[in-house]
Scaffold this motif. Sequence first.
Motif, PDB file in Angstrom:
ATOM      1  N   ARG A   1       0.662  -1.288  -0.059  1.00 56.50           N
ATOM      2  CA  ARG A   1      -0.105   0.036   0.027  1.00 56.50           C
ATOM      3  C   ARG A   1       0.925   1.204  -0.024  1.00 56.50           C
ATOM      4  N   ARG A   2       1.821   1.175   0.988  1.00 58.68           N
ATOM      5  CA  ARG A   2       2.756   2.545   0.845  1.00 58.68           C
ATOM      6  C   ARG A   2       3.681   2.623  -0.504  1.00 58.68           C
ATOM      7  N   GLN A   3       4.307   1.604  -0.921  1.00 55.92           N
ATOM      8  CA  GLN A   3       5.393   1.508  -1.792  1.00 55.92           C
ATOM      9  C   GLN A   3       4.953   1.163  -3.331  1.00 55.92           C
ATOM     10  N   LEU A   4       4.204   0.360  -3.447  1.00 53.68           N
ATOM     11  CA  LEU A   4       4.226  -0.206  -4.858  1.00 53.68           C
ATOM     12  C   LEU A   4       3.445   0.592  -5.993  1.00 53.68           C
ATOM     13  N   HIS A   5       2.661   1.838  -5.392  1.00 50.02           N
ATOM     14  CA  HIS A   5       2.269   2.532  -6.598  1.00 50.02           C
ATOM     15  C   HIS A   5       3.249   3.594  -6.986  1.00 50.02           C
TER      16      HIS A   5
ATOM     17  N   GLU B   1       4.018   3.731 -10.928  1.00 49.19           N
ATOM     18  CA  GLU B   1       4.146   4.858 -11.544  1.00 49.19           C
ATOM     19  C   GLU B   1       5.527   5.134 -12.298  1.00 49.19           C
ATOM     20  N   ALA B   2       6.441   4.753 -11.704  1.00 46.97           N
ATOM     21  CA  ALA B   2       7.803   4.857 -12.256  1.00 46.97           C
ATOM     22  C   ALA B   2       7.798   3.900 -13.588  1.00 46.97           C
ATOM     23  N   SER B   3       7.416   2.788 -13.358  1.00 50.65           N
ATOM     24  CA  SER B   3       7.703   1.927 -14.524  1.00 50.65           C
ATOM     25  C   SER B   3       6.713   2.309 -15.595  1.00 50.65           C
ATOM     26  N   ILE B   4       5.557   2.774 -15.473  1.00 49.42           N
ATOM     27  CA  ILE B   4       4.554   3.312 -16.473  1.00 49.42           C
ATOM     28  C   ILE B   4       5.012   4.598 -17.079  1.00 49.42           C
ATOM     29  N   GLY B   5       5.779   5.510 -16.147  1.00 48.15           N
ATOM     30  CA  GLY B   5       6.388   6.750 -16.751  1.00 48.15           C
ATOM     31  C   GLY B   5       5.043   7.725 -16.577  1.00 48.15           C
TER      32      GLY B   5
END
Length: 150
Positions: free
Chosen positions: A102-106, A110-114
């Motif tokens: 919940r804290r870190q995966l988003h 978002e970094a991988s999607i850009g």
Amino acid sequence: SIYLGEVLLISMSHLQWYSYISNLVKIATMYAGMLAMRKWARQRASLRSILAKFDVHECSVAVEADRAVIYKNITALMKFTQDVPADSTEEEVLVSFNNMVRRQLHVAAEASIGRFGLPYKYLCCMTFCTGGAAIIDTLAALPMCMSVSH
């Protein structure tokens, strides 16, 4: 016989209609692009809300018997990385894992999607400022086009 002036009027009339149709295609293309970007922005926003409610117990698995193996692997990983104390129970580890997701995966997602460089509202303004002027000119000239062709 046809005079040069009549030929020029007919040619200009065809060019004006071509310009009108061209601008209609531009409008349709801009609208489709904006809809696609809006959908993409909503998907990104929903990803964050989905990850904020993440619970490993609610995840689906292909074979239900695999769930115990997955939980043991999560427990082993969390203990190996020292994100939980070594004497934690499996349920404590899974709660900790849920909180970590919940804290870190988003952030990682978002970094991988850009991130697209410009917010949606600025893209809309830029699109209408660049293509909108030509479209408005064509629409304003439409009554004159119709009177010349008739």
